[in-house]
Design a protein around this motif. Structure first.
Motif, PDB file in Angstrom:
ATOM      1  N   LEU A  81     -13.814  27.328 -52.092  1.00  0.00           N
ATOM      2  CA  LEU A  81     -12.546  26.797 -51.255  1.00  0.00           C
ATOM      3  C   LEU A  81     -11.248  27.519 -51.616  1.00  0.00           C
ATOM      4  CD1 LEU A  81     -12.773  24.551 -49.347  1.00  0.00           C
ATOM      5  CD2 LEU A  81     -11.958  22.838 -51.201  1.00  0.00           C
ATOM      6  N   ARG A  82     -10.998  28.138 -52.968  1.00  0.00           N
ATOM      7  CA  ARG A  82      -9.816  28.500 -53.384  1.00  0.00           C
ATOM      8  C   ARG A  82      -9.549  29.756 -52.478  1.00  0.00           C
ATOM      9  NH1 ARG A  82      -9.656  29.933 -59.173  1.00  0.00           N
ATOM     10  NH2 ARG A  82     -10.660  27.780 -59.050  1.00  0.00           N
ATOM     11  N   LEU A  83     -10.562  30.552 -52.263  1.00  0.00           N
ATOM     12  CA  LEU A  83     -10.669  31.683 -51.390  1.00  0.00           C
ATOM     13  C   LEU A  83     -10.367  31.470 -50.161  1.00  0.00           C
ATOM     14  CD1 LEU A  83     -13.638  33.876 -52.697  1.00  0.00           C
ATOM     15  CD2 LEU A  83     -11.152  34.416 -52.651  1.00  0.00           C
ATOM     16  N   GLU A  84     -10.886  30.338 -49.435  1.00  0.00           N
ATOM     17  CA  GLU A  84     -10.744  29.842 -48.108  1.00  0.00           C
ATOM     18  C   GLU A  84      -9.235  29.570 -47.826  1.00  0.00           C
ATOM     19  OE1 GLU A  84     -15.266  28.175 -47.447  1.00  0.00           O
ATOM     20  OE2 GLU A  84     -13.445  27.055 -46.909  1.00  0.00           O
ATOM     21  N   GLY A 127     -10.886  17.791 -51.477  1.00  0.00           N
ATOM     22  CA  GLY A 127      -9.976  18.554 -52.255  1.00  0.00           C
ATOM     23  C   GLY A 127      -9.250  19.531 -51.094  1.00  0.00           C
ATOM     24  N   GLY A 128     -10.239  20.250 -50.429  1.00  0.00           N
ATOM     25  CA  GLY A 128      -9.590  21.259 -49.480  1.00  0.00           C
ATOM     26  C   GLY A 128      -8.963  20.643 -48.245  1.00  0.00           C
ATOM     27  N   GLN A 129      -9.390  19.383 -47.912  1.00  0.00           N
ATOM     28  CA  GLN A 129      -8.854  18.479 -46.714  1.00  0.00           C
ATOM     29  C   GLN A 129      -7.440  17.966 -47.341  1.00  0.00           C
ATOM     30  OE1 GLN A 129     -12.077  15.826 -46.071  1.00  0.00           O
ATOM     31  NE2 GLN A 129     -12.985  17.122 -44.620  1.00  0.00           N
ATOM     32  N   GLN A 130      -7.165  17.354 -48.465  1.00  0.00           N
ATOM     33  CA  GLN A 130      -6.322  16.829 -49.147  1.00  0.00           C
ATOM     34  C   GLN A 130      -5.233  18.016 -49.126  1.00  0.00           C
ATOM     35  OE1 GLN A 130      -6.452  14.716 -52.743  1.00  0.00           O
ATOM     36  NE2 GLN A 130      -8.265  13.869 -52.184  1.00  0.00           N
ATOM     37  N   GLN A 131      -5.751  19.085 -49.575  1.00  0.00           N
ATOM     38  CA  GLN A 131      -4.729  20.274 -49.545  1.00  0.00           C
ATOM     39  C   GLN A 131      -4.072  20.678 -48.105  1.00  0.00           C
ATOM     40  OE1 GLN A 131      -2.496  22.255 -50.636  1.00  0.00           O
ATOM     41  NE2 GLN A 131      -3.905  22.861 -52.594  1.00  0.00           N
ATOM     42  N   ARG A 132      -5.043  20.556 -47.099  1.00  0.00           N
ATOM     43  CA  ARG A 132      -4.284  20.873 -45.838  1.00  0.00           C
ATOM     44  C   ARG A 132      -3.474  19.728 -45.320  1.00  0.00           C
ATOM     45  NH1 ARG A 132      -9.799  22.209 -44.333  1.00  0.00           N
ATOM     46  NH2 ARG A 132     -10.031  20.753 -42.552  1.00  0.00           N
ATOM     47  N   VAL A 133      -3.881  18.538 -45.884  1.00  0.00           N
ATOM     48  CA  VAL A 133      -2.754  17.439 -45.403  1.00  0.00           C
ATOM     49  C   VAL A 133      -1.484  17.749 -46.000  1.00  0.00           C
ATOM     50  CG1 VAL A 133      -2.328  15.068 -45.575  1.00  0.00           C
ATOM     51  CG2 VAL A 133      -4.566  15.724 -45.312  1.00  0.00           C
ATOM     52  N   ALA A 134      -1.492  18.217 -47.313  1.00  0.00           N
ATOM     53  CA  ALA A 134      -0.270  18.389 -48.002  1.00  0.00           C
ATOM     54  C   ALA A 134       0.562  19.570 -47.238  1.00  0.00           C
ATOM     55  CB  ALA A 134      -0.445  18.712 -49.488  1.00  0.00           C
ATOM     56  N   ILE A 135      -0.105  20.429 -46.962  1.00  0.00           N
ATOM     57  CA  ILE A 135       0.438  21.744 -46.150  1.00  0.00           C
ATOM     58  C   ILE A 135       1.133  21.198 -44.850  1.00  0.00           C
ATOM     59  CG2 ILE A 135      -0.009  23.786 -44.972  1.00  0.00           C
ATOM     60  CD1 ILE A 135      -2.036  24.492 -47.000  1.00  0.00           C
ATOM     61  N   GLY A 136       0.107  20.372 -44.359  1.00  0.00           N
ATOM     62  CA  GLY A 136       0.542  19.514 -42.954  1.00  0.00           C
ATOM     63  C   GLY A 136       1.964  19.091 -43.050  1.00  0.00           C
TER      64      GLY A 136
END
Lengths: 349, 283
Positions: free
Chosen positions: A168-171, A136-145
């Motif tokens: 992960l939310r905090l990170e 989930g965190g990696q997907q989030q970073r892709v979306a941000i990218g």
């Protein structure tokens, strides 16, 4: 980068008005958070800024440009969706590069920019994977990218952290803030989590029933809530709101149990606001019995019963000696910490 | 016998009687020289019928005709069906009426559709030819080189609604978020269609093409009702050839061998497409 201005923006779905006469100035380079309970119109507002929902009235300006009737692609705004909205059949590389491909950028240029963005988000080793193969965190970073690659005028975030686990939310919260500061771009973030709103924002906009209940810096909204709704919504645990009356410099709760000195407060009926951290459990004051102690680590949430009144307090770890369930304590308010609200209008006095 | 097997037994018995027996019997026939007119001379010939098919030009020609029909009809149905489904998805008014009206050709029995078009396109009596005559034009719908495509057009008329139905259901079940993301990302309608709609819809597309392809491969009624395989063997599809060989010429052994070859081809297509679909679904 640009400021965003909403002028008398209204949105109706049939007979239901979801957003009404909304006026907002989201300043250039600021991180603004729209916060409110479900159905308050915050996501609809964000979607209207993005151009995914048409407005029923009013104007939206990005910089000096009126974008009210423009398609999303013509607004030069990027958006990160709640469920990331990644293209599941495209690799991470193609997901991140998609906005540039859509704008007809040359392949070599796309490759170069994707590599840069992937490096800044620690995604380089994942570039050939499909979104389904990421956490989930990696997907989030892709979306941000995908959002940052084309250097838009503003970023919109629609509850992007709500699908992540607590750690992960905090990170990601820290990561988002770092990124926004680094890029210096205007960002609008929607959340129902007031804690997220307080920690992320330069400016927080509390919404209720399609209107702005209060806006300002997190500190000012917390310190001086405009009404009982904001008072109860902002802060965790929530503020104690106690109907009663002020007379002779003393507050007496309507339901017997609590008496507190109120210096300088206008006499008469009132709803008294007392933040849990401002309720002190010390000898003297009103008598209370401890109902429940919820230890959070460095501090504890302590539920105290003063006759018929249930009060929530926060006690620091160092002061927890003698705070046990069933113990009798005295309840006082930290001097100068009380909030007064009008019982009829619910507004701050 | 365990209770669960006893519960299954009636269905298994029915399946064996209705499907298993004809399958096994027709396979056995394909290994013999069985002819209805010479039942006394039937003998086991092993794979001779299959070997004979390898050098049977009519068989290979019929397979080609069927493949041409299938590719033309299903290809057009896919393109038109997808276009209509995308248009219908955006339709805001009288949706229910349009959809029911569009589906109506599917509810006519194919043999009736065949007869209807036989008269509609008749060179002497057909209203379409009369119209062309008034414009001093002429077109032989059932002539050499055109008959097969006319039959494919009839199939398109009748079965495009099926494609629309499948694809519309597929389109309406697609998630909204990737399309909204594409709008924000600045994708044009064509890029969105090519890069998002088609890949997301690929599972439904495969199933729709598979179902329509298998159905088109069974084409018989239009041929029987309109062209009877003609002119020459222009429209002699594999099903019509099997019908002729088995029912008109009484060579049931040979017809059964043909049917089994078709079955193997169909199974091969289905397995390849389904494997692709499963692979896609796992990604």
């Amino acid at each position: 980068m640009a400021s965003i201005s909403l002028q008398n923006v209204t949105k109706r779905f049939g007979d239901v008005t979801v957003v009404e006469d909304l006026d907002l100035e989201l300043e250039h380079g600021q991180f603004t958070v729209l916060v409110g309970p479900s159905g308050c119109g915050k996501t609809t507002t964000l979607r209207m800024i993005a151009g995914l929902e048409e407005t029923s009235g009013g104007r939206i300006l990005v910089g000096d440009v009126d974008v009210t009737g423009l398609e999303p692609k013509d607004r030069d705004i990027a958006m990160v969706f709640q469920n990331y909205a990644l293209y599941g059949h495209l690799s991470v590389r193609r997901n991140i590069g998609f906005p540039l491909k859509a704008r007809g950028v040359a392949k070599e240029e796309i490759d170069l920019r994707v590599t840069e963005v992937a490096e800044s988000l620690s995604l380089t080793h994942l570039l050939e994977r499909l979104p389904g193969q990421l956490s989930g965190g990696q997907q989030q970073r892709v979306a941000i990218g995908r959002a940052i690659i084309r250097q838009p005028k503003a970023f919109l975030f629609d509850e992007p952290l709500s699908n992540l686990d607590a750690k992960l939310r905090l990170e990601m919260r820290t990561e988002l803030l770092r990124l926004q500061r680094q890029l210096g771009v205007t960002a609008v973030f929607v959340t129902h989590d007031q804690e997220e709103a307080m920690t992320l924002s330069d400016k927080v906009v509390v919404m209720r029933d399609g209107r702005v209940a209060q806006q300002g810096t997190p500190a000012s909204v917390y310190a001086e809530p405009a009404d009982t709704f904001v008072a109860a919504f902002v802060g965790s645990p929530t503020m104690n709101l106690l109907p009663g009356e002020v007379a002779d410099g003393v507050f007496r709760s309507a339901t017997p149990g609590l008496v507190l000195p109120t210096e300088g407060m206008v006499p008469g009926p009132v709803i008294l606001g007392l933040r849990p951290e401002d309720a002190l459990l010390t000898p003297g004051g009103s008598d209370g019995t401890i109902d429940l102690v919820e230890l959070l680590g460095p501090r504890a949430i302590v539920r105290v019963r003063c006759a018929e009144i249930a009060l929530t307090t926060v006690v620091e770890g160092s002061a927890l000696a003698g705070i046990t369930e069933g113990a009798t304590v005295g309840v006082q308010a930290r001097p100068g910490s009380l909030h007064a609200f009008d019982p009829d209008t619910q507004q701050r006095r | 016998m365990a209770f669960r097997y006893r519960m299954l037994a009636p269905l298994v018995a029915l399946f064996v009687a209705v499907v298993g027996y004809p399958m096994v019997y027709s396979f056995w026939l394909s290994l013999t020289n069985y002819r209805i007119t010479r039942t006394g001379q039937t003998k086991f010939v092993g794979l001779a019928q299959y070997q004979a098919l390898l050098s049977n030009d009519s068989f290979w020609s019929a397979l080609m005709v069927t493949a041409t029909f299938m590719v033309t009809a299903v290809g057009l149905e896919l393109v038109i069906g997808l276009g209509l489904a995308m248009a219908l998805r955006r339709q805001k008014r009288v949706r229910d009426f349009t959809r029911s009206f569009l589906l109506s050709p599917m509810f006519v029995t194919p043999i009736a559709v065949g007869l209807m078009f036989r008269f509609l396109l008749n060179p002497q009596l057909g209203p379409l030819n009369l119209l062309l005559e008034k414009l001093h034009l002429s077109y032989d719908y059932f002539g050499p080189g055109t008959a097969l495509f006319t039959l494919a057009f009839i199939d398109v008329w009748q079965w495009t609604p099926f494609m629309v139905l499948m694809l519309l259901a597929g389109l309406e079940s697609l998630p909204r978020a990737p399309f909204e993301a594409a709008r924000v990302d600045g994708a044009s309608a064509w890029l969105t269609f090519r890069s998002i709609t088609i890949p997301l819809l690929s599972g439904v597309l495969v199933v729709a093409v598979l179902l329509r392809g298998l159905d088109a491969m069974r084409v018989f009624e239009y041929v029987y009702a309109i062209t009877r395989g003609g002119p020459g063997t222009d429209t002699q599809t594999i099903q019509y050839l099997i019908y002729q060989t088995g029912i008109q010429f009484f060579r049931l052994g040979q017809a059964s061998a043909m049917a089994y070859v078709v079955l193997i081809i169909v199974l091969a297509i289905v397995i390849v497409l389904f494997r692709r679909m499963v692979k896609e679904a796992r990604r």
